[in-house]
Write a protein that holds these residues in place. Structure first.
Motif, mmCIF file in Angstrom:
data_model
loop_
_atom_site.group_PDB
_atom_site.id
_atom_site.type_symbol
_atom_site.label_atom_id
_atom_site.label_comp_id
_atom_site.label_asym_id
_atom_site.label_seq_id
_atom_site.Cartn_x
_atom_site.Cartn_y
_atom_site.Cartn_z
ATOM 1 N N LEU A 191 17.285 -10.165 -75.431
ATOM 2 C CA LEU A 191 16.221 -9.647 -76.292
ATOM 3 C C LEU A 191 16.301 -8.123 -76.404
ATOM 4 N N ILE A 192 16.641 -7.465 -75.295
ATOM 5 C CA ILE A 192 16.794 -6.006 -75.308
ATOM 6 C C ILE A 192 17.953 -5.605 -76.217
ATOM 7 N N ILE A 193 19.050 -6.330 -76.107
ATOM 8 C CA ILE A 193 20.212 -6.047 -76.959
ATOM 9 C C ILE A 193 19.846 -6.233 -78.426
ATOM 10 N N LEU A 194 19.103 -7.297 -78.709
ATOM 11 C CA LEU A 194 18.685 -7.569 -80.087
ATOM 12 C C LEU A 194 17.800 -6.446 -80.619
ATOM 13 N N LEU A 195 16.880 -5.968 -79.795
ATOM 14 C CA LEU A 195 15.998 -4.876 -80.214
ATOM 15 C C LEU A 195 16.786 -3.593 -80.475
ATOM 16 N N ILE A 196 17.797 -3.340 -79.650
ATOM 17 C CA ILE A 196 18.644 -2.159 -79.856
ATOM 18 C C ILE A 196 19.408 -2.276 -81.172
ATOM 19 N N ILE A 197 19.935 -3.474 -81.437
ATOM 20 C CA ILE A 197 20.658 -3.706 -82.697
ATOM 21 C C ILE A 197 19.727 -3.502 -83.886
ATOM 22 N N PHE A 198 18.506 -4.025 -83.778
ATOM 23 C CA PHE A 198 17.525 -3.843 -84.847
ATOM 24 C C PHE A 198 17.244 -2.360 -85.077
ATOM 25 N N ALA A 199 17.058 -1.623 -83.989
ATOM 26 C CA ALA A 199 16.739 -0.199 -84.102
ATOM 27 C C ALA A 199 17.877 0.568 -84.779
ATOM 28 N N ILE A 200 19.106 0.265 -84.388
ATOM 29 C CA ILE A 200 20.270 0.944 -84.979
ATOM 30 C C ILE A 200 20.380 0.628 -86.466
ATOM 31 N N CYS A 201 20.224 -0.643 -86.803
ATOM 32 C CA CYS A 201 20.371 -1.056 -88.204
ATOM 33 C C CYS A 201 19.230 -0.525 -89.071
ATOM 34 N N LEU A 202 18.037 -0.454 -88.518
ATOM 35 C CA LEU A 202 16.923 0.135 -89.265
ATOM 36 C C LEU A 202 17.152 1.626 -89.499
ATOM 37 N N ALA A 203 17.754 2.285 -88.513
ATOM 38 C CA ALA A 203 18.089 3.704 -88.682
ATOM 39 C C ALA A 203 19.121 3.877 -89.796
ATOM 40 N N ILE A 204 20.110 2.988 -89.827
ATOM 41 C CA ILE A 204 21.115 3.019 -90.900
ATOM 42 C C ILE A 204 20.446 2.788 -92.252
ATOM 43 N N LEU A 205 19.509 1.854 -92.280
ATOM 44 C CA LEU A 205 18.786 1.555 -93.524
ATOM 45 C C LEU A 205 17.970 2.761 -93.978
ATOM 46 N N PHE A 206 17.373 3.456 -93.029
ATOM 47 C CA PHE A 206 16.573 4.642 -93.356
ATOM 48 C C PHE A 206 17.452 5.747 -93.943
ATOM 49 N N VAL A 207 18.612 5.972 -93.333
ATOM 50 C CA VAL A 207 19.547 6.977 -93.851
ATOM 51 C C VAL A 207 20.019 6.589 -95.249
ATOM 52 N N SER A 208 20.306 5.304 -95.423
ATOM 53 C CA SER A 208 20.726 4.814 -96.736
ATOM 54 C C SER A 208 19.649 5.055 -97.788
ATOM 55 N N MET A 209 18.393 4.835 -97.412
ATOM 56 C CA MET A 209 17.299 5.048 -98.359
ATOM 57 C C MET A 209 17.192 6.519 -98.751
ATOM 58 N N LYS A 210 17.402 7.412 -97.802
ATOM 59 C CA LYS A 210 17.390 8.839 -98.105
ATOM 60 C C LYS A 210 18.497 9.195 -99.100
ATOM 61 N N ILE A 211 19.669 8.608 -98.896
ATOM 62 C CA ILE A 211 20.792 8.844 -99.812
ATOM 63 C C ILE A 211 20.463 8.305 -101.202
ATOM 64 N N SER A 212 19.881 7.111 -101.240
ATOM 65 C CA SER A 212 19.530 6.496 -102.524
ATOM 66 C C SER A 212 18.486 7.326 -103.268
ATOM 67 N N LYS A 213 17.538 7.873 -102.536
ATOM 68 C CA LYS A 213 16.526 8.720 -103.175
ATOM 69 C C LYS A 213 17.173 9.937 -103.822
ATOM 70 N N ARG A 214 18.116 10.529 -103.116
ATOM 71 C CA ARG A 214 18.800 11.705 -103.667
ATOM 72 C C ARG A 214 19.598 11.331 -104.915
ATOM 73 N N ILE A 215 20.205 10.144 -104.887
ATOM 74 C CA ILE A 215 20.976 9.679 -106.048
ATOM 75 C C ILE A 215 20.071 9.519 -107.265
ATOM 76 N N VAL A 216 18.935 8.847 -107.068
ATOM 77 C CA VAL A 216 18.036 8.570 -108.191
ATOM 78 C C VAL A 216 17.374 9.847 -108.698
ATOM 79 N N LEU A 217 17.034 10.752 -107.793
ATOM 80 C CA LEU A 217 16.396 12.007 -108.208
ATOM 81 C C LEU A 217 17.322 12.850 -109.083
ATOM 82 N N LYS A 218 18.624 12.760 -108.836
ATOM 83 C CA LYS A 218 19.587 13.547 -109.603
ATOM 84 C C LYS A 218 20.080 12.830 -110.858
ATOM 85 N N LYS A 219 19.716 11.563 -110.987
ATOM 86 C CA LYS A 219 20.243 10.757 -112.087
ATOM 87 C C LYS A 219 19.493 11.053 -113.384
#
Length: 219
Positions: free
Chosen positions: A189-217
């Motif tokens: 369960l701890i490993i699963l929570l760590i994986i979730f945290a890492i992937c959510l962080a990746i998703l957050f970074v991706s969303m920031k990138i997407s926002k920059r893309i759309v703002l400049k489009k």
């Protein structure tokens, strides 16, 4: 965001016959064929998550974004909604396919262990998060056709990098037994929570990138 979510869910409902067919195929395959249940869940999640990309294509069709962004919401909110919709669609598809495959396994197997099954299938959710984190920025940046090419190039490059890295690690003769032993002793369960945290962080970074893309489009 509520209005955008309603719009996308209504678009999804327009494809309800397709999704009903997929669910029926999923159930029939799980019942009558000796098929990997993990594959069935992953496939259904993949199909539903890809619909997020389809909604972006719908928005872009016939220069629809030019009208869409005259409505009272920001471009950042639009991006946030796409990620939110993708997570909701993927999570719902996981839940539905999980329930179907769980019921079938409980009927067919006497030694079925629910907790182990649930933990092992929950790993698919962070994988879906990473998939969305990769697909959405490319779709927003390059559109449907060019986006597919860019994704293939990106994934191909990632595969090559992983392959080279694996070879380097194999040649380095580093002993990973201690690390493997440590991981085996950690609560899953701890490993699963760590994986979730890492992937959510990746998703957050991706969303920031997407926002920059759309703002400049420009539309």
């Amino acid at each position: 965001m509520k209005g955008l979510l309603i719009k996308d869910f209504k678009l999804m409902l327009n494809q309800k016959n397709f999704f009903i067919l997929i669910v029926l195929i999923l159930g029939a395959t799980a019942c009558f064929l000796d098929f990997d249940y993990y594959f069935l869940i992953g496939y259904f999640m993949f199909i539903c998550s890809l619909f997020t990309i389809s909604t972006i294509s719908y928005d872009e069709f016939d220069n629809g974004n030019a009208f869409l962004f005259t409505l009272p919401f920001s471009r950042s909110r639009y991006v946030e909604e796409k990620y939110c919709f993708g997570i909701l669609a993927g999570t719902f598809s996981w839940f539905l396919s999980f329930v179907i495959t769980t019921i079938i396994q409980m009927i067919n197997f006497n030694n079925f262990i629910f907790s182990d099954w649930m933990l092992s299938t929950l790993v698919m959710l962070p994988i879906m998060f990473v998939m969305l984190a990769i697909l959405i920025p490319f779709q927003l940046k390059y559109g449907s056709e060019n986006g597919r090419i860019a994704i293939i190039i990106f994934l191909g490059g990632g595969f090559v990098v992983c392959y080279l890295l694996a070879n380097l690690l194999a040649q380095s003769q580093i002993n990973f037994n201690a690390l493997i032993s440590f991981i085996n002793n950690v609560d899953p369960l701890i490993i699963l929570l760590i994986i979730f945290a890492i992937c959510l962080a990746i998703l957050f970074v991706s969303m920031k990138i997407s926002k920059r893309i759309v703002l400049k489009k420009e539309f």
